[in-house]
Design an enzyme around this catalytic site. Structure first.
Site, mmCIF file in Angstrom:
data_model
loop_
_atom_site.group_PDB
_atom_site.id
_atom_site.type_symbol
_atom_site.label_atom_id
_atom_site.label_comp_id
_atom_site.label_asym_id
_atom_site.label_seq_id
_atom_site.Cartn_x
_atom_site.Cartn_y
_atom_site.Cartn_z
ATOM 1 N N CYS A 306 0.771 -1.260 0.000
ATOM 2 C CA CYS A 306 0.000 0.000 0.000
ATOM 3 C C CYS A 306 0.795 1.298 0.000
ATOM 4 C CB CYS A 306 -1.039 -0.018 1.116
ATOM 5 S SG CYS A 306 -0.330 -0.087 2.773
ATOM 6 N N ARG A 336 10.692 -9.679 -1.878
ATOM 7 C CA ARG A 336 11.505 -9.518 -0.673
ATOM 8 C C ARG A 336 12.699 -10.452 -0.753
ATOM 9 N NH1 ARG A 336 7.110 -9.050 4.300
ATOM 10 N NH2 ARG A 336 5.982 -7.326 3.361
ATOM 11 N N GLU A 338 14.458 -12.830 0.970
ATOM 12 C CA GLU A 338 14.230 -13.608 2.190
ATOM 13 C C GLU A 338 15.457 -14.401 2.609
ATOM 14 O OE1 GLU A 338 11.753 -13.382 4.194
ATOM 15 O OE2 GLU A 338 9.968 -12.738 3.109
ATOM 16 N N ARG A 347 7.473 -19.203 1.603
ATOM 17 C CA ARG A 347 8.270 -17.986 1.757
ATOM 18 C C ARG A 347 9.115 -17.798 0.510
ATOM 19 N NH1 ARG A 347 9.162 -14.960 5.992
ATOM 20 N NH2 ARG A 347 8.457 -16.547 7.431
ATOM 21 N N GLU A 355 -4.126 -6.585 -1.809
ATOM 22 C CA GLU A 355 -3.992 -5.660 -0.677
ATOM 23 C C GLU A 355 -5.245 -4.808 -0.559
ATOM 24 O OE1 GLU A 355 -1.444 -5.265 1.489
ATOM 25 O OE2 GLU A 355 -1.350 -3.151 2.069
ATOM 26 N N ASP A 416 -2.403 -11.142 12.986
ATOM 27 C CA ASP A 416 -1.864 -12.153 12.074
ATOM 28 C C ASP A 416 -2.853 -13.310 11.988
ATOM 29 O OD1 ASP A 416 0.454 -10.871 11.440
ATOM 30 O OD2 ASP A 416 1.789 -12.219 12.557
ATOM 31 N N GLU A 429 1.881 -17.852 9.206
ATOM 32 C CA GLU A 429 1.072 -16.647 8.933
ATOM 33 C C GLU A 429 0.667 -16.665 7.466
ATOM 34 O OE1 GLU A 429 3.008 -12.846 9.712
ATOM 35 O OE2 GLU A 429 1.757 -11.883 8.198
ATOM 36 N N ASN A 432 -2.567 -10.902 6.992
ATOM 37 C CA ASN A 432 -2.687 -10.060 8.175
ATOM 38 C C ASN A 432 -3.690 -8.938 7.953
ATOM 39 O OD1 ASN A 432 -1.419 -8.153 6.651
ATOM 40 N ND2 ASN A 432 0.499 -8.226 7.771
ATOM 41 N N CYS A 458 -4.986 -1.638 6.618
ATOM 42 C CA CYS A 458 -4.706 -2.407 5.402
ATOM 43 C C CYS A 458 -4.633 -3.886 5.741
ATOM 44 C CB CYS A 458 -3.449 -1.924 4.700
ATOM 45 S SG CYS A 458 -1.915 -2.269 5.549
ATOM 46 N N ARG A 465 0.371 -18.067 0.231
ATOM 47 C CA ARG A 465 0.242 -18.534 1.618
ATOM 48 C C ARG A 465 -1.120 -19.205 1.823
ATOM 49 N NH1 ARG A 465 3.916 -15.723 5.546
ATOM 50 N NH2 ARG A 465 5.866 -15.749 4.370
HETATM 51 P P1 ATP Z 1 6.570 -13.422 7.908
HETATM 52 O O1 ATP Z 1 6.592 -13.158 9.390
HETATM 53 O O2 ATP Z 1 6.005 -14.726 7.519
HETATM 54 O O3 ATP Z 1 7.871 -13.086 7.252
HETATM 55 P P2 ATP Z 1 5.718 -10.794 7.438
HETATM 56 O O4 ATP Z 1 5.326 -10.334 8.790
HETATM 57 O O5 ATP Z 1 7.033 -10.400 6.897
HETATM 58 O O6 ATP Z 1 5.518 -12.349 7.314
HETATM 59 P P3 ATP Z 1 3.928 -8.963 6.279
HETATM 60 O O7 ATP Z 1 4.975 -7.939 6.073
HETATM 61 O O8 ATP Z 1 2.975 -8.784 7.379
HETATM 62 O O9 ATP Z 1 4.583 -10.385 6.416
HETATM 63 O O10 ATP Z 1 3.171 -9.189 4.884
HETATM 64 C C1 ATP Z 1 1.785 -9.447 4.795
HETATM 65 C C2 ATP Z 1 1.488 -10.753 4.112
HETATM 66 O O11 ATP Z 1 2.270 -10.895 2.927
HETATM 67 C C3 ATP Z 1 1.811 -11.993 4.916
HETATM 68 O O12 ATP Z 1 0.776 -12.304 5.801
HETATM 69 C C4 ATP Z 1 1.931 -13.042 3.835
HETATM 70 O O13 ATP Z 1 0.662 -13.466 3.405
HETATM 71 C C5 ATP Z 1 2.559 -12.273 2.697
HETATM 72 N N1 ATP Z 1 4.017 -12.470 2.638
HETATM 73 C C6 ATP Z 1 4.963 -11.746 3.252
HETATM 74 N N2 ATP Z 1 6.195 -12.201 2.941
HETATM 75 C C7 ATP Z 1 6.013 -13.243 2.100
HETATM 76 C C8 ATP Z 1 6.887 -14.143 1.414
HETATM 77 N N3 ATP Z 1 8.206 -14.024 1.525
HETATM 78 N N4 ATP Z 1 6.346 -15.101 0.625
HETATM 79 C C9 ATP Z 1 5.009 -15.202 0.496
HETATM 80 N N5 ATP Z 1 4.128 -14.400 1.109
HETATM 81 C C10 ATP Z 1 4.613 -13.426 1.899
HETATM 82 ZN ZN ZN Z 2 -0.489 -2.281 3.669
HETATM 83 MG MG MG Z 3 8.810 -11.410 6.666
#
Ligand code: ATP
Ligand code: ZN
Ligand code: MG
Length: 499
Positions: A306, A336, A338, A347, A355, A416, A429, A432, A458, A465
């Site tokens: 967002c 990202r 990771e 992940r 969103e 979450d 997760e 969220n 948001c 996931r």
């Molecule tokens: P995590 O703790 O699993 O790393 P996050 O707290 O980094 O998640 P948020 O930043 O809250 O995730 O992102 C919102 C949503 O985006 C998550 O609930 C998930 O559905 C998705 N998401 C985030 N990172 C990833 C990823 N690396 N792969 C797939 N989906 C993701």
């Molecule tokens: Zn957002």
């Molecule tokens: Mg993360």
């Protein structure tokens, strides 16, 4: 943070347009008075700043000791104002401020490791205190750099004390559900050739069958959330400039996890000709040569979805009657880095999300969040039949500050959604839902006509996931799936066969 007992010791000089000896008595008067009044203003009894020694010649030297109520550098600015007035009568001007010595003492039980912080000359740990020696001049004092250095150090001390962990609190948990699969969903998807690893790290190519499922998830979101709750679609940018991340706060911490975007230094063909020729001759892409020809990063690929949408509202005043605004974006990928954490479709470095973004008064934001929670519950209970739970998560720093009680009252903060993964016996997760309070309207300077507070929320629906959670519990055989999903998926397309 407010409880930290800070102490300040500053020696500064006001540069004068001519020798100030003739004004010595006036200066004495100003300082005497300041020690009683302006350097105590705003501080409780016995607190504030104090000029402990001073001297006038070509400059006015002041030595200030203070507590956190009137920080020494603020005291310096207050003194400048008072001195300017009195010296003006004798046609002596103040031509600037020099800071000769500035030491801030911050108590902490444990020392921090040596850090490289701008405008910090030295950092020592002595007798339960961190002693920061600043190297600042007038512009840094004017722009409040010392205050931000203090916030930074205090945050680091707190994070060392409480760890980077989130505060986690169960809100709701579903009943145990019939689990029809115990394998690793990613392995099963690969085995059945529903997905194949892409050429980049943490990236998958989604075949027709799983794509049908992902699109069905989108259809469910459309039918059960977007339409009934009155959402409208937008297209948010997917390359995000630094300025957006400065305003959203991501610029504070995003660096190890973002994908950087660098444009070429020029699109002039001749500038790139040797690189093209190198490739044509060797069939190798000359990465080191390329590194020299690309510019600094302009920002990065979409990380949270967002923030770049707020550019649409930046600097605007909104009429109250268009609230609550409800918009969503599903126009592209999120990225990202990771690192070693990547794991199948759970992940990834490249993933897909819907969103949701809602904007309104605090009451509207809270109320809408409740409606969304109901809709989500309906989907996970009645359509996908998942074993899932909701948790209230608060980053440690918010848990500490308490956000004036808003985080404790479970208003501003994040829920979450987690699903049980039978193959690993862990919870994952899968989406969220956040109430972000006034963070974004503040950061992007968006106001309401009525002058009322503006908030936003948001929710990031991670499609892979959802898929990982669903397949992990129900497997890949459509016959085992709950009827709500089976009915919507209809048939899974069989397009490829491999010899
Ligand atoms: P995590 O703790 O699993 O790393 P996050 O707290 O980094 O998640 P948020 O930043 O809250 O995730 O992102 C919102 C949503 O985006 C998550 O609930 C998930 O559905 C998705 N998401 C985030 N990172 C990833 C990823 N690396 N792969 C797939 N989906 C993701
Ligand atoms: Zn957002
Ligand atoms: Mg993360």
């Amino acid at each position: 943070m407010n409880e930290v007992k800070l102490r300040f010791h500053l020696i500064g000089r006001f540069k004068l347009s001519k020798n100030g000896a003739e004004a010595k008595d006036d200066v004495a008067g100003v300082i005497d008075d300041a020690n009683k009044n302006i350097l105590k203003k705003g501080a409780p009894e016995g607190g504030g700043a104090e000029v402990v020694s001073w001297n006038v010649d070509d400059t006015i030297m002041v030595e200030i000791k203070s507590d956190r109520y009137v920080r020494a550098h603020d005291a310096l600015l207050r003194l400048r104002k008072a001195l300017t007035r009195i010296l003006g009568k004798r046609r002596i001007g103040i031509r600037g401020i020099e800071v000769e010595k500035f030491i801030i003492t911050i108590p902490t039980e444990k020392p921090l490791r040596k850090l490289k912080i701008p405008f910090v000359k030295d950092m020592q740990y002595k007798n339960g205190n961190i002693l920061l020696e600043l190297d600042v001049a007038e512009p840094q004092i004017e722009s409040r750099v010392p205050d931000r250095i203090i916030t930074l150090i205090v945050d680091k001390i707190e994070s060392q004390k409480y760890g980077k962990k989130e505060h986690w609190e169960l809100l709701w948990e579903s009943k145990e559900k019939t689990l029809r699969f115990t394998g690793d969903p990613t392995q099963e998807l690969i085995k059945r050739r529903w997905i194949k690893h892409g050429s980049c790290r943490g990236q998958w190519i989604f075949g027709p069958q799983i794509t049908k499922v992902l699109r069905t998830f989108e259809q469910i979101v459309e039918e059960e959330i977007l339409r009934p709750l009155g959402y409208h679609e937008m297209v948010f940018p997917k390359v995000v400039a630094w300025d957006v991340w400065k305003r959203s706060g991501h610029a504070k911490a995003i660096y190890p996890e973002m994908y950087y975007v660098c444009p070429p230094k020029t699109r002039d063909e001749t500038y790139w000709e040797d690189i093209m020729d190198y490739y044509k001759v060797t069939l190798e892409v000359p990465l080191d040569m390329i590194k020299e020809r690309i510019d600094k990063p302009i920002g990065g690929l979409c990380y949270a979805q967002c923030p770049p949408a707020w550019g649409f509202l930046e600097g605007e005043t909104l009429p109250d009657d268009i609230l609550p605004i409800r918009v969503f974006d599903k126009s592209g990928t999120s990225h990202r880095y990771e690192s070693g954490g990547i794991r199948g479709i759970e992940r990834m470095d490249e993933f897909h999300r819907i969103e949701l973004l809602w904007i309104g008064t605090p009451e509207q934001i809270t109320e809408h969040s409740k409606k969304l929670q109901e809709r989500y519950k309906h989907i996970f209970e009645n359509i996908l039949d998942l074993q899932w739970r909701m948790a209230w998560v608060t980053p440690w720093f918010m848990a500490q500050e308490g956000l004036g009680g808003l985080a404790e009252k479970k208003e501003v903060g994040t829920i979450d959604y987690e699903a049980f993964m039978p193959y690993s016996k862990k919870w994952m997760e899968f989406q969220n839902l956040s109430n972000n309070g006034d963070k974004y309207p503040n950061g992007f300077n968006v106001k309401l006509q009525s002058g009322e507070e503006l908030w936003s929320g948001c929710s990031g629906i991670g499609l892979e996931r959802w898929a990982a959670a669903f397949f992990a519990q129900k497997g890949l055989d459509a016959g085992d799936w709950p009827s709500g999903l089976r009915r919507r998926v209809k048939t899974l397309p069989e397009v490829f066969r491999f010899l």
